[in-house]
Design a protein around this motif. Structure first.
Motif, PDB file in Angstrom:
ATOM      1  N   ILE A 132       0.872  -1.172   0.000  1.00  0.00           N
ATOM      2  CA  ILE A 132       0.000   0.000   0.000  1.00  0.00           C
ATOM      3  C   ILE A 132       0.908   1.220   0.000  1.00  0.00           C
ATOM      4  CG2 ILE A 132      -1.731   1.323   1.278  1.00  0.00           C
ATOM      5  CD1 ILE A 132      -2.573  -1.416   2.521  1.00  0.00           C
ATOM      6  N   LEU A 133       0.676   2.114  -0.939  1.00  0.00           N
ATOM      7  CA  LEU A 133       1.428   3.364  -1.010  1.00  0.00           C
ATOM      8  C   LEU A 133       0.496   4.493  -0.606  1.00  0.00           C
ATOM      9  CD1 LEU A 133       3.149   2.786  -4.478  1.00  0.00           C
ATOM     10  CD2 LEU A 133       3.989   2.139  -2.218  1.00  0.00           C
ATOM     11  N   LEU A 134       0.811   5.174   0.494  1.00  0.00           N
ATOM     12  CA  LEU A 134       0.018   6.304   0.971  1.00  0.00           C
ATOM     13  C   LEU A 134       0.800   7.581   0.723  1.00  0.00           C
ATOM     14  CD1 LEU A 134      -1.253   5.071   4.462  1.00  0.00           C
ATOM     15  CD2 LEU A 134      -2.520   5.164   2.327  1.00  0.00           C
ATOM     16  N   PHE A 149      -2.069  12.096  -9.109  1.00  0.00           N
ATOM     17  CA  PHE A 149      -0.997  11.121  -8.898  1.00  0.00           C
ATOM     18  C   PHE A 149      -1.432   9.777  -9.470  1.00  0.00           C
ATOM     19  CE2 PHE A 149       0.217  14.217  -5.768  1.00  0.00           C
ATOM     20  CZ  PHE A 149       1.581  14.070  -5.600  1.00  0.00           C
ATOM     21  N   ALA A 150      -0.466   8.985  -9.920  1.00  0.00           N
ATOM     22  CA  ALA A 150      -0.706   7.622 -10.401  1.00  0.00           C
ATOM     23  C   ALA A 150       0.579   6.826 -10.206  1.00  0.00           C
ATOM     24  CB  ALA A 150      -1.111   7.624 -11.876  1.00  0.00           C
ATOM     25  N   VAL A 151       0.448   5.514 -10.067  1.00  0.00           N
ATOM     26  CA  VAL A 151       1.608   4.626  -9.997  1.00  0.00           C
ATOM     27  C   VAL A 151       1.825   4.062 -11.396  1.00  0.00           C
ATOM     28  CG1 VAL A 151       2.514   2.471  -9.018  1.00  0.00           C
ATOM     29  CG2 VAL A 151       1.280   4.082  -7.565  1.00  0.00           C
ATOM     30  N   GLU A 177      -6.014  14.981   2.188  1.00  0.00           N
ATOM     31  CA  GLU A 177      -4.891  14.672   3.083  1.00  0.00           C
ATOM     32  C   GLU A 177      -4.042  13.503   2.632  1.00  0.00           C
ATOM     33  OE1 GLU A 177      -8.187  14.736   4.417  1.00  0.00           O
ATOM     34  OE2 GLU A 177      -7.968  16.889   4.735  1.00  0.00           O
ATOM     35  N   ARG A 178      -4.611  12.567   1.865  1.00  0.00           N
ATOM     36  CA  ARG A 178      -3.848  11.387   1.455  1.00  0.00           C
ATOM     37  C   ARG A 178      -4.435  10.723   0.218  1.00  0.00           C
ATOM     38  NH1 ARG A 178      -4.092   7.046   6.167  1.00  0.00           N
ATOM     39  NH2 ARG A 178      -2.745   8.637   6.961  1.00  0.00           N
ATOM     40  N   ILE A 179      -3.531  10.084  -0.509  1.00  0.00           N
ATOM     41  CA  ILE A 179      -3.906   9.340  -1.716  1.00  0.00           C
ATOM     42  C   ILE A 179      -3.373   7.921  -1.532  1.00  0.00           C
ATOM     43  CG2 ILE A 179      -3.663   9.201  -4.219  1.00  0.00           C
ATOM     44  CD1 ILE A 179      -3.011  12.263  -4.119  1.00  0.00           C
ATOM     45  N   SER A 180      -4.213   6.916  -1.786  1.00  0.00           N
ATOM     46  CA  SER A 180      -3.848   5.529  -1.504  1.00  0.00           C
ATOM     47  C   SER A 180      -3.848   4.659  -2.751  1.00  0.00           C
ATOM     48  CB  SER A 180      -4.832   4.923  -0.500  1.00  0.00           C
ATOM     49  OG  SER A 180      -4.901   5.703   0.669  1.00  0.00           O
ATOM     50  N   PHE A 181      -2.773   3.889  -2.906  1.00  0.00           N
ATOM     51  CA  PHE A 181      -2.623   2.937  -4.005  1.00  0.00           C
ATOM     52  C   PHE A 181      -2.365   1.550  -3.420  1.00  0.00           C
ATOM     53  CE2 PHE A 181      -1.079   7.011  -5.504  1.00  0.00           C
ATOM     54  CZ  PHE A 181      -1.692   7.143  -6.740  1.00  0.00           C
ATOM     55  N   GLU A 215       3.211  -1.171   4.037  1.00  0.00           N
ATOM     56  CA  GLU A 215       2.650   0.151   3.791  1.00  0.00           C
ATOM     57  C   GLU A 215       3.775   1.178   3.776  1.00  0.00           C
ATOM     58  OE1 GLU A 215      -1.130   1.756   5.729  1.00  0.00           O
ATOM     59  OE2 GLU A 215       0.492   2.740   6.858  1.00  0.00           O
ATOM     60  N   ALA A 216       3.833   1.947   2.704  1.00  0.00           N
ATOM     61  CA  ALA A 216       4.786   3.051   2.588  1.00  0.00           C
ATOM     62  C   ALA A 216       4.013   4.347   2.761  1.00  0.00           C
ATOM     63  CB  ALA A 216       5.470   3.032   1.229  1.00  0.00           C
ATOM     64  N   ARG A 217       4.451   5.187   3.695  1.00  0.00           N
ATOM     65  CA  ARG A 217       3.869   6.516   3.864  1.00  0.00           C
ATOM     66  C   ARG A 217       4.872   7.505   3.296  1.00  0.00           C
ATOM     67  NH1 ARG A 217       2.031   5.438  10.002  1.00  0.00           N
ATOM     68  NH2 ARG A 217       0.581   3.759   9.485  1.00  0.00           N
TER      69      ARG A 217
END
Length: 150
Positions: free
Chosen positions: A12-14, A24-26, A42-46, A120-122
């Motif tokens: 999970i990339l936060l 944003f996109a991966v 506040e945050r975008i999650s992939f 999980e990467a923050r």
């Protein structure tokens, strides 16, 4: 654990505190883009899945799959923003490298092959100039954690 091959690793990339109004996109492969599964100001999650191939000569993890960029000894994931994320007309055209060698070994060993756990990467979403994060994400701008599905 080094003898296990072709096992799955959930990630999970936060993106935390991204600049407002920037897409944003991966990056998947050379030119496909993965959109976030959740997004707030506040945050975008992939969510992505990596494979672990046979260990490298030095015993390091061999991250593989369509999100793994770079050479086997220097793997990373691209986090694209602005034009590179498909936002035509954006003043930003950036890509950030999330180096996979920074993931603590014990987190990978706990999470591999377990569909109820993820690494999980923050990632701090803002660069020093106030724009989207870019270049190689430095250690102080990223932290790694174990996430468990309940």
């Amino acid at each position: 654990m080094q003898n296990r091959t072709d096992v799955q690793l959930q990630m999970i990339l936060l993106v935390v505190a991204p600049p407002s109004g920037v897409l944003f996109a991966v990056q998947r492969g050379r030119d496909e883009l993965l959109r976030p599964f959740a997004s707030t100001p506040e945050r975008i999650s992939f969510a992505i899945t990596m494979r672990l191939g046979p260990a490298l000569v030095d015993g390091a993890f061999n991250f593989q799959g369509p999100y793994a960029q770079g050479t086997p000894t220097d793997r990373f994931v691209y986090l694209n923003s602005g034009v590179r994320a498909g936002e035509s007309g954006s003043p930003w055209e950036r890509r950030a490298k999330i180096k996979l060698s920074g993931i603590p070994r014990d987190l990978v060993e706990v999470a591999i092959g377990d569909s109820n756990r993820a690494i999980e990467a923050r990632i701090q979403g803002r660069a020093r100039d106030g724009g989207p994060v870019c270049a190689a994400v430095q250690r102080g701008a990223i932290t790694w954690h174990l996430a468990t599905r309940t």
